[in-house]
Design an enzyme around this catalytic site. Structure first.
Site, PDB file in Angstrom:
ATOM      1  N   HIS A  60      46.832  17.628 -50.824  1.00 40.77           N
ATOM      2  CA  HIS A  60      45.733  17.332 -51.533  1.00 40.77           C
ATOM      3  C   HIS A  60      44.549  16.952 -50.848  1.00 40.77           C
ATOM      4  CE1 HIS A  60      48.595  17.476 -54.964  1.00 40.77           C
ATOM      5  NE2 HIS A  60      49.184  16.750 -54.209  1.00 40.77           N
ATOM      6  N   SER A  83      20.834  22.793 -34.347  1.00 37.83           N
ATOM      7  CA  SER A  83      19.822  23.077 -35.329  1.00 37.83           C
ATOM      8  C   SER A  83      18.624  22.907 -34.819  1.00 37.83           C
ATOM      9  CB  SER A  83      20.009  21.970 -36.445  1.00 37.83           C
ATOM     10  OG  SER A  83      18.850  21.798 -37.251  1.00 37.83           O
TER      11      SER A  83
END
Ligand code: ARG
Length: 463
Positions: free
Chosen positions: A161, A282
């Site tokens: 999970h 970026s």
């Protein structure tokens, strides 16, 4: 040939050529030119067989063979002019052959149809790309094995999970992907073996009245045998669907590891550092290192699975045998194969460049009460508690540690004894992550000694 004049291949029954829109929807040459080498290889073998069985003369067969060799050379040199008016690769090649050698070209299509011809060409192409996928997977498996070997005993958190579950080893995690990619490889090997029957000689759909030798052509083209039913041969594309299905499963595995790389390389995890070669920056945020290659790999499954669904949908409603719908098979398979091979190579590059952050992995492994199961197991072994009771006692200890804001190993013995009076100091030995992974020696478990044994097994298997 322009729209308006009848087709030279079947013009006998037609007085005008196709409408421009008919040509636009019908022509496949823009993409099936990728089958040129396969088409010419098949034609050369077919011509040799026609001569060996005295269906055409040896002189004609030789002229055809030399002419086809020239056409192939023209295509390879980029000197061939593909014509949409000639619809597809088969008719483009044959028309050029006629220009090159004249009348004998007209004998090549004896005892053959474009239906068995395209089934052959496409099968040869898919077979080649099974081999390429197998080779790409073998390289990828080697790269994962190298990572596993380097970090056979590095400890990291294992998740369920995406919540910390139990400590595992880096090597074990890498080997999980070796298992997946090895199954992918075996799927391509199986698919290849099943598709390795030669379609040539099925003709349009019913076979032919000429005394052809299908065993000769099958052998010459590297097939195990000729296909046994002419209707099935021109009608089915299950070999392409098997290729796409194997590709989809493989791309799903690539996507899952890509997803892990995206998570692991984030500032919050810092489990790994991707190399500059496989990262981007970026244009506005100077600190950024983006895992674009991994993200794109994650997206590739969408495309490959899309191709798979598209071809299933094309095939599902077709009555036997050939329908022109089936011309839509090729672009899907070409695109899926291109992207799968690119994905396998890019993943191999990323993983071989990948640096694991061992201290960060180990710190994360020790947090989140990851050795709670070890504690419960110790209570069973050392104090003979039933597992359900041990689970309950451990839960109370985790709650206590959580309230105190510390790890299980930081609880004092007195604090533990307040929860269960028989707990003694040996308990601390099972709370360390190294001890935890070392104890998981059951077959298939995460212990470093198991990891090393599995690496040795894989190295032997791969040869
Ligand atoms: N371009 C066609 C295809 O890809 C070749 C087979 C054409 N056969 C026919 N009966 N029209 O399927």
């Amino acid at each position: 040939m322009t729209a308006g004049s009848a087709n030279s291949m079947w013009g006998g029954r037609f007085s005008t050529g196709p409408d421009a829109l008919m040509e636009a929807i019908n022509a496949s040459i823009s993409f099936d030119k990728r089958l040129a080498a396969q088409d010419i290889a098949g034609s050369r073998v077919h011509a040799a067989m026609l001569a060996a069985t005295d269906i055409i003369s040896h002189a004609d067969a030789q002229a055809i063979d030399a002419g086809l060799a020239q056409v192939l050379a023209e295509i390879e040199a980029g000197r061939f002019e593909f014509s949409p008016a000639l619809e597809d690769i088969h008719m483009n090649v044959e028309a050029r052959l006629r220009e090159v050698i004249g009348a004998p070209a007209g004998r090549l299509h004896t005892a053959r149809s474009r239906n068995d011809q395209v089934a052959l060409d496409f099968r040869l192409w898919v077979r080649d790309h099974c081999d390429a996928a197998i080779a790409g997977l073998e390289e990828l498996i080697r790269v994962f094995l190298a990572q596993a070997e380097a970090g056979a005993d590095w400890v990291m958190p294992g998740f369920t999970h995406l919540q910390t579950a139990q400590p595992v080893t880096w090597g074990h995690h890498m080997l999980a992907y070796v298992e997946m990619f090895a199954r992918d490889r075996s799927r391509f090997i199986d698919a290849r073996a099943r598709m390795n029957e030669c379609p040539l000689g099925a003709a349009a759909l019913a076979g032919t009245s000429f005394p052809i030798d299908r065993h000769m052509t099958a052998k010459a083209l590297g097939f195990d045998r000729p296909t046994a039913n002419s209707l099935d041969t021109v009608a089915d594309r299950d070999f392409a669907l098997e290729f796409l299905s194997a590709a989809s499963i493989c791309a799903m595995h690539l996507s899952r590891f890509a997803e892990e790389l995206v998570i692991w390389s984030s500032a919050q995890f810092r489990f790994v550092r991707m190399s500059d070669r496989f990262s981007t920056g970026s244009s506005i945020m100077p600190q950024k290192r983006n895992p674009d290659a991994a993200e794109l790999l994650r997206a590739k499954l969408g495309r490959i699975l899309g191709a798979t669904v598209a071809l299933f949908t094309v095939m599902k409603g077709l009555p036997l045998t050939y329908s022109k719908d089936m011309q839509e098979d090729k672009e899907q398979v070409f695109d899926a194969a291109d992207n799968l091979l690119l994905g396998l190579a890019a993943m191999a590059g990323m993983v071989s460049d990948l640096t694991a952050n061992r201290p960060a992995l180990e710190t994360a492994a020790a947090s989140g009460f990851s050795t709670a199961t070890d504690l419960a197991d110790w209570l069973v072994r050392a104090l003979n508690l039933p597992f359900r009771e041990a689970h309950h006692v451990t839960g109370s200890l985790v709650k206590l540690a959580e309230e105190k804001g510390c790890d299980l190993a930081d609880l004092a013995l007195e604090e533990m004894r307040a929860v269960h009076g028989e707990i003694h100091s040996e308990v601390y030995s099972v709370l360390g992550v190294q001890n935890s992974v070392a104890s998981r020696t059951s077959y298939g478990g995460t212990a470093p000694e198991n990891v090393r044994a599995q690496i040795a097994r894989w190295k032997e298997n791969l040869g």
